[in-house]
Design an enzyme around this catalytic site. Structure first.
Site, PDB file in Angstrom:
ATOM      1  N   SER A 179       0.796  -1.228   0.000  1.00 45.35           N
ATOM      2  CA  SER A 179       0.000   0.000   0.000  1.00 45.35           C
ATOM      3  C   SER A 179       0.824   1.271   0.000  1.00 45.35           C
ATOM      4  CB  SER A 179      -0.966  -0.007   1.183  1.00 45.35           C
ATOM      5  OG  SER A 179      -0.259  -0.115   2.404  1.00 45.35           O
ATOM      6  N   HIS A 207      -5.316  -2.788  -3.001  1.00 49.41           N
ATOM      7  CA  HIS A 207      -4.868  -1.839  -4.024  1.00 49.41           C
ATOM      8  C   HIS A 207      -4.701  -2.462  -5.402  1.00 49.41           C
ATOM      9  CE1 HIS A 207      -4.302   1.188  -0.956  1.00 49.41           C
ATOM     10  NE2 HIS A 207      -3.810   0.225  -0.210  1.00 49.41           N
ATOM     11  N   LYS A 239     -11.832   1.459  -1.856  1.00 43.44           N
ATOM     12  CA  LYS A 239     -10.771   2.020  -2.686  1.00 43.44           C
ATOM     13  C   LYS A 239     -11.266   2.098  -4.132  1.00 43.44           C
ATOM     14  CE  LYS A 239      -7.558   1.325   0.870  1.00 43.44           C
ATOM     15  NZ  LYS A 239      -7.077   0.346   1.810  1.00 43.44           N
TER      16      LYS A 239
HETATM   17  C1  LIG Z   1      -7.066   0.106   3.250  1.00 45.55           C
HETATM   18  C2  LIG Z   1      -6.474  -1.212   3.477  1.00 45.55           C
HETATM   19  C3  LIG Z   1      -7.081  -2.135   4.318  1.00 45.55           C
HETATM   20  C4  LIG Z   1      -8.264  -1.787   5.172  1.00 45.55           C
HETATM   21  O1  LIG Z   1      -9.425  -1.734   4.413  1.00 45.55           O
HETATM   22  P1  LIG Z   1     -10.653  -0.888   4.965  1.00 45.55           P
HETATM   23  O2  LIG Z   1     -11.817  -1.431   4.254  1.00 45.55           O
HETATM   24  O3  LIG Z   1     -10.344   0.531   4.630  1.00 45.55           O
HETATM   25  O4  LIG Z   1     -10.703  -1.118   6.435  1.00 45.55           O
HETATM   26  C5  LIG Z   1      -6.535  -3.399   4.408  1.00 45.55           C
HETATM   27  N1  LIG Z   1      -5.424  -3.723   3.728  1.00 45.55           N
HETATM   28  C6  LIG Z   1      -4.795  -2.843   2.923  1.00 45.55           C
HETATM   29  C7  LIG Z   1      -3.564  -3.272   2.194  1.00 45.55           C
HETATM   30  C8  LIG Z   1      -5.295  -1.560   2.778  1.00 45.55           C
HETATM   31  O5  LIG Z   1      -4.664  -0.682   2.019  1.00 45.55           O
END
Ligand SMILES: *Cc1c(COP(=O)(O)O)cnc(C)c1O
Length: 390
Positions: A179, A207, A239
């Site tokens: 990330s 991502h 995302k």
């Molecule tokens: C954003 C993210 C999460 C958490 O997801 P949410 O739905 O925002 O709680 C988990 N793993 C990674 C790699 C992320 O970037």
């Protein structure tokens, strides 16, 4: 010292270390341009990779769902909160990524807790890449299983450990796309290990989903794999899908086990149908408007080619995450502030989110950007170089 004094002191300390975190207040919707403090900024730090967060068709789907299904789910999934809309979404999602089954969670954070705590117990071992997202690391720490972190991408070490584990149950968890770096985990090798050593392997594709693979089916799909056998996939919906929630996809035996055992699934209210409707609509649009996917990739190429000519330390990434390494915390903050003055929102990512000495500008691209948006960001980076900030 009392509570107030102690906490004030540590806040002041964070401030003087340039590590104090603060929030940007947006006066409107998420998008390629956002309003902050009365100014319009070009937004290069959201994870809204396909530009769905404010898509008119998705907004309409939410309003329609509110009319048909209401606004609250009223209960957890196992009591009476599991609605038809959610069931269909899970099926559509599973079909899209080539999995037998999929299970919807409230957040990726919770899904990661669920997966790392539902399949393994004291006698098991969990392995994680050191650069994994905080939610995986936290989940691993809380798990009763032995917890082992390996250096970023160190497959030799991991293989030795899996061999040494012998008969112990093993679970490997990794960001599929890291990330803060944007690079990919060695997906094929991990997949091979998952079979050779019978290791349950969990790919957090927060991502990669929407960004890689056929029409955005994700990282595994991009290397010709699906979440089957010992492979489990996490997609987060906040995302690229521009919505909220997360889905774990894999063979039914895994999702069924999660329904029995996952405390972050059992002891929480089911997602509101409006939110699920947004995810459903976005999943449809990924296929209907796959020009978004193409456009995002063309922007990634344009950005990388332009930045390469500037000689900046652009990290090695083929995804929407295009970080520029700065190093020093204050220098990264100065860059971010200067960019804000120039009309661009780019966050400085500092420790402990990334290792010490690797503070960076985490630039993210979105299908909602135009080529002109990207060109003007590159111009702004040139200005930072001229002022010796980069
Ligand atoms: C954003 C993210 C999460 C958490 O997801 P949410 O739905 O925002 O709680 C988990 N793993 C990674 C790699 C992320 O970037």
């Amino acid at each position: 010292m009392n509570w107030h004094q102690q906490l004030s002191l540590s806040l002041e300390q964070a401030e003087s270390d340039h590590l104090r975190r603060s929030r940007n207040l947006l006066d409107g919707p998420q998008g390629p341009k956002v309003q902050i403090d009365g100014a319009e900024l070009s937004n290069f730090c959201s994870n809204d990779y396909l530009g769905f967060a404010s898509h008119p068709k998705i907004k309409k789907a939410v309003i329609d769902a509110a009319k048909e299904w209401g606004v609250g789910s009223g209960s957890s999934h196992l009591v009476c909160g599991h609605q038809g809309l959610t069931e269909s979404f899970e099926q559509d999602f599973a079909a899209f990524v080539g999995a037998e089954s999929a299970l919807l969670f409230s957040t990726g954070y919770m899904a990661n807790f669920a997966v790392l705590n539902s399949f393994v117990d004291r006698d098991a071992l969990i392995f994680q890449d050191k650069f994994n997202h905080a939610s995986l690391i936290d989940a691993g720490r809380l798990s009763r299983a032995g917890f082992n972190r390996y250096q970023h991408g160190d497959m030799n070490y991991l293989e030795q450990q899996l061999k040494a584990a012998g008969e112990k149950p093993t679970l490997v968890a990794t960001d599929a796309v890291f990330s803060m770096d944007g690079d990919l985990a060695p997906l094929e090798q991990l997949s091979e290990f998952s079979m050779r050593y019978d290791a349950l392997t969990y790919f957090d594709d927060a991502h990669g989903f929407g960004v890689l693979g056929n029409q955005g089916r994700g990282s595994l799909n991009s290397v010709g794999l699906a979440p089957t056998g010992n492979r489990l996939l996490l997609a987060t919906l906040g995302k690229a899908l521009g919505s909220f929630g997360a889905v774990v996809a894999g063979d039914k035996v895994f999702t069924d086990t999660l329904i029995q055992k996952a405390r972050p699934y059992i002891y929480t209210t089911a997602l509101p149908p409006t939110v699920v409707a947004a995810s459903s609509a976005a999943l449809g649009l990924m296929q209907e408007e796959d020009w978004r996917f193409q456009h995002l990739h063309s922007l990634i190429k344009i950005f990388r080619n332009s930045v390469a000519t500037l000689g900046l330390h652009l990290m090695d990434s083929q995804t929407a995450i295009q970080p520029i390494l700065v190093g020093d915390n204050q220098a990264a903050l100065d860059c971010s502030n200067k960019l804000k003055d120039l009309g661009f929102l780019v966050t400085a990512i500092r420790p402990p989110t990334v290792p010490n000495g690797t503070a960076r500008l985490r630039i993210t691209l979105s299908a909602a950007h135009t080529e002109a948006d990207v060109a003007s960001l590159v111009e702004a980076l040139k200005q930072l170089q001229k002022s010796d900030l980069l």
